[in-house]
Design a protein around this motif. Structure first.
Motif, mmCIF file in Angstrom:
data_model
loop_
_atom_site.group_PDB
_atom_site.id
_atom_site.type_symbol
_atom_site.label_atom_id
_atom_site.label_comp_id
_atom_site.label_asym_id
_atom_site.label_seq_id
_atom_site.Cartn_x
_atom_site.Cartn_y
_atom_site.Cartn_z
ATOM 1 N N UNK A 152 41.202 17.486 29.257
ATOM 2 C CA UNK A 152 41.989 17.011 28.112
ATOM 3 C C UNK A 152 41.058 16.728 26.944
ATOM 4 N N UNK A 153 41.350 17.300 25.805
ATOM 5 C CA UNK A 153 40.501 17.151 24.627
ATOM 6 C C UNK A 153 41.025 16.031 23.740
ATOM 7 N N UNK A 154 40.112 15.371 23.070
ATOM 8 C CA UNK A 154 40.472 14.285 22.173
ATOM 9 C C UNK A 154 41.029 14.859 20.876
ATOM 10 N N UNK A 155 42.028 14.203 20.315
ATOM 11 C CA UNK A 155 42.579 14.643 19.035
ATOM 12 C C UNK A 155 41.892 13.935 17.868
ATOM 13 N N UNK A 156 40.927 13.066 18.166
ATOM 14 C CA UNK A 156 40.199 12.325 17.139
ATOM 15 C C UNK A 156 39.281 13.281 16.383
ATOM 16 N N UNK A 157 39.311 13.178 15.054
ATOM 17 C CA UNK A 157 38.440 14.023 14.248
ATOM 18 C C UNK A 157 37.008 13.509 14.357
ATOM 19 N N UNK A 158 36.088 14.439 14.519
ATOM 20 C CA UNK A 158 34.685 14.094 14.663
ATOM 21 C C UNK A 158 33.908 14.752 13.534
ATOM 22 N N UNK A 159 33.089 13.969 12.864
ATOM 23 C CA UNK A 159 32.252 14.494 11.798
ATOM 24 C C UNK A 159 30.805 14.390 12.242
ATOM 25 N N UNK A 160 30.032 15.364 11.901
ATOM 26 C CA UNK A 160 28.627 15.312 12.257
ATOM 27 C C UNK A 160 28.022 16.699 12.281
ATOM 28 N N UNK A 161 26.849 16.764 12.832
ATOM 29 C CA UNK A 161 26.116 18.011 12.891
ATOM 30 C C UNK A 161 26.611 18.866 14.045
ATOM 31 N N UNK A 162 26.524 20.149 13.859
ATOM 32 C CA UNK A 162 26.908 21.064 14.920
ATOM 33 C C UNK A 162 25.786 21.173 15.945
ATOM 34 N N UNK A 163 24.545 21.212 15.459
ATOM 35 C CA UNK A 163 23.388 21.316 16.335
ATOM 36 C C UNK A 163 22.603 20.010 16.280
ATOM 37 N N UNK A 164 22.122 19.595 17.420
ATOM 38 C CA UNK A 164 21.278 18.419 17.469
ATOM 39 C C UNK A 164 20.009 18.772 18.229
ATOM 40 N N UNK A 165 18.958 18.023 17.942
ATOM 41 C CA UNK A 165 17.685 18.253 18.622
ATOM 42 C C UNK A 165 16.950 16.931 18.725
ATOM 43 N N UNK A 166 16.072 16.858 19.692
ATOM 44 C CA UNK A 166 15.227 15.689 19.845
ATOM 45 C C UNK A 166 13.855 15.993 19.269
ATOM 46 N N UNK A 167 13.300 15.020 18.594
ATOM 47 C CA UNK A 167 11.975 15.187 18.018
ATOM 48 C C UNK A 167 10.939 15.039 19.136
ATOM 49 N N UNK A 168 10.004 15.960 19.196
ATOM 50 C CA UNK A 168 8.964 15.946 20.221
ATOM 51 C C UNK A 168 7.620 15.974 19.518
ATOM 52 N N UNK A 169 6.725 15.121 19.963
ATOM 53 C CA UNK A 169 5.376 15.103 19.418
ATOM 54 C C UNK A 169 4.497 16.022 20.263
ATOM 55 N N UNK A 170 3.819 16.940 19.597
ATOM 56 C CA UNK A 170 2.932 17.870 20.289
ATOM 57 C C UNK A 170 1.498 17.403 20.074
ATOM 58 N N UNK A 171 0.786 17.279 21.167
ATOM 59 C CA UNK A 171 -0.601 16.825 21.055
ATOM 60 C C UNK A 171 -1.553 17.968 21.416
ATOM 61 N N UNK A 172 -2.837 17.697 21.342
ATOM 62 C CA UNK A 172 -3.862 18.716 21.605
ATOM 63 C C UNK A 172 -3.781 19.251 23.028
ATOM 64 N N UNK A 173 -3.422 18.411 23.980
ATOM 65 C CA UNK A 173 -3.331 18.841 25.372
ATOM 66 C C UNK A 173 -2.250 19.911 25.523
ATOM 67 N N UNK A 174 -1.107 19.715 24.865
ATOM 68 C CA UNK A 174 -0.031 20.699 24.926
ATOM 69 C C UNK A 174 -0.458 22.024 24.309
ATOM 70 N N UNK A 175 -1.204 21.966 23.221
ATOM 71 C CA UNK A 175 -1.663 23.177 22.554
ATOM 72 C C UNK A 175 -2.688 23.904 23.413
ATOM 73 N N UNK A 176 -3.545 23.177 24.080
ATOM 74 C CA UNK A 176 -4.574 23.820 24.908
ATOM 75 C C UNK A 176 -3.968 24.495 26.138
ATOM 76 N N UNK A 177 -2.784 24.088 26.557
ATOM 77 C CA UNK A 177 -2.127 24.716 27.706
ATOM 78 C C UNK A 177 -1.437 26.027 27.342
ATOM 79 N N UNK A 178 -1.334 26.346 26.067
ATOM 80 C CA UNK A 178 -0.707 27.591 25.649
ATOM 81 C C UNK A 178 -1.600 28.773 25.981
ATOM 82 N N UNK A 179 -0.987 29.941 26.192
ATOM 83 C CA UNK A 179 -1.772 31.136 26.499
ATOM 84 C C UNK A 179 -2.642 31.542 25.321
#
Length: 89
Positions: free
Chosen positions: A55-82
């Motif tokens: 059952x879907x809500x009939x309440x109107x929702x406003x906001x972004x279509x896409x969401x993402x979480x902010x991730x901090x990339x450090x030197x260790x993560x970069x060194x693990x890349x190919x």
């Protein structure tokens, strides 16, 4: 061989084929009626295809279509890349 009988068989076969194709054409025209298709809702199409959903809500929702979480990339993560040189930050 009696060509007269062969001719009659071909005439009857093509007549039956024409009748069959005419019925198929009329059925297709009836099911592709643009007025009929335009009046159906998404829920009607889902119900016709036996697709269930919660059952879907009939309440109107406003906001972004896409969401993402902010991730901090450090030197260790970069060194693990190919190939760390391809990574830009």
């Amino acid at each position: 061989m009696d060509w007269r009988k062969t001719e009659i068989i071909f005439i009857i076969a093509f007549l039956l084929l024409d009748i069959f194709l005419g019925v198929m054409f009329l059925n297709k025209q009836a099911t592709n009626d643009p007025d009929k298709l335009g009046n159906d809702t998404l829920q009607d199409h889902l119900k016709t295809d036996n697709i269930t959903y919660p059952e879907l809500s009939s309440k109107e929702v406003y906001g972004e279509v896409f969401t993402a979480d902010k991730v901090t990339i450090n030197e260790k993560d970069v060194s693990n890349l190919k190939n760390p040189n391809d990574f830009t930050y």
